[in-house]
Design a protein around this motif. Structure first.
Motif, PDB file in Angstrom:
ATOM      1  N   LEU A  38      83.086  85.747  22.373  1.00 32.69           N
ATOM      2  CA  LEU A  38      82.623  84.365  22.547  1.00 32.69           C
ATOM      3  C   LEU A  38      82.096  83.787  21.240  1.00 32.69           C
ATOM      4  O   LEU A  38      82.316  82.607  20.945  1.00 32.69           O
ATOM      5  N   ASN A  42      83.757  80.539  19.341  1.00 38.09           N
ATOM      6  CA  ASN A  42      82.957  79.372  18.948  1.00 38.09           C
ATOM      7  C   ASN A  42      83.089  79.063  17.460  1.00 38.09           C
ATOM      8  O   ASN A  42      82.865  77.937  17.047  1.00 38.09           O
ATOM      9  N   GLN A  43      83.436  80.068  16.660  1.00 38.71           N
ATOM     10  CA  GLN A  43      83.514  79.898  15.211  1.00 38.71           C
ATOM     11  C   GLN A  43      84.895  79.489  14.711  1.00 38.71           C
ATOM     12  O   GLN A  43      85.019  78.967  13.617  1.00 38.71           O
ATOM     13  N   SER A  45      89.327  78.620  15.924  1.00 36.64           N
ATOM     14  CA  SER A  45      90.258  78.316  17.015  1.00 36.64           C
ATOM     15  C   SER A  45      91.331  79.407  17.083  1.00 36.64           C
ATOM     16  O   SER A  45      91.758  79.939  16.059  1.00 36.64           O
ATOM     17  N   TYR A  71      88.109  76.803  26.876  1.00 38.42           N
ATOM     18  CA  TYR A  71      89.198  76.654  25.910  1.00 38.42           C
ATOM     19  C   TYR A  71      90.535  76.667  26.653  1.00 38.42           C
ATOM     20  O   TYR A  71      91.313  77.615  26.530  1.00 38.42           O
TER      21      TYR A  71
END
Length: 120
Positions: A38, A42-43, A45, A71
């Motif tokens: 996760l 978040n950091q 794509s 996503y």
């Protein structure tokens, strides 16, 4: 080039998948559990998530469900070293019923075909 996140608690499987996918031209990152996955999601794509189902703590079903919600464009491939009957549990997660599934030990040619199919 497709960017793939591989999630597996077994370092040797993770490393094998990373090396095999990189040799085939994929951009690959890895995580050893749901929490680390996760953070990576978040950091950066990703185009595809390849996740083990059985992991200590939060499992691959939980991760795939979260990814599907947060996503929705990320394609998901579920993998397991256990009997295929484990994949039947996916039926309880309606969003995951159409995810491709692959059994360990992973054959790179089989995984590569799945990756090509889900990223078309």
């Amino acid at each position: 080039m497709k960017k793939i996140l591989v999630v597996d608690d077994n370092w040797s499987i993770r490393d094998s998948l990373i090396q095999g996918l990189k040799r085939r031209g994929f951009d690959v990152e890895a995580a050893n559990n749901v929490q680390n996955a996760l953070v990576k999601l978040n950091q950066s794509s990703f185009d595809v998530l390849v996740t083990d189902l059985k992991m200590p703590g939060a499992n691959g079903f939980i991760l795939a469900t979260i990814v599907r919600q947060l996503y929705p464009k990320i394609r998901i491939i579920l993998m397991s070293g256990y009997d295929y009957s484990e994949f039947a549990a996916v039926d309880y997660h309606a969003e995951l019923t159409r995810c491709p599934k692959i059994k360990k030990p992973i054959r790179m040619m089989q995984l590569e075909k799945l990756l090509q199919a889900v990223t078309v």
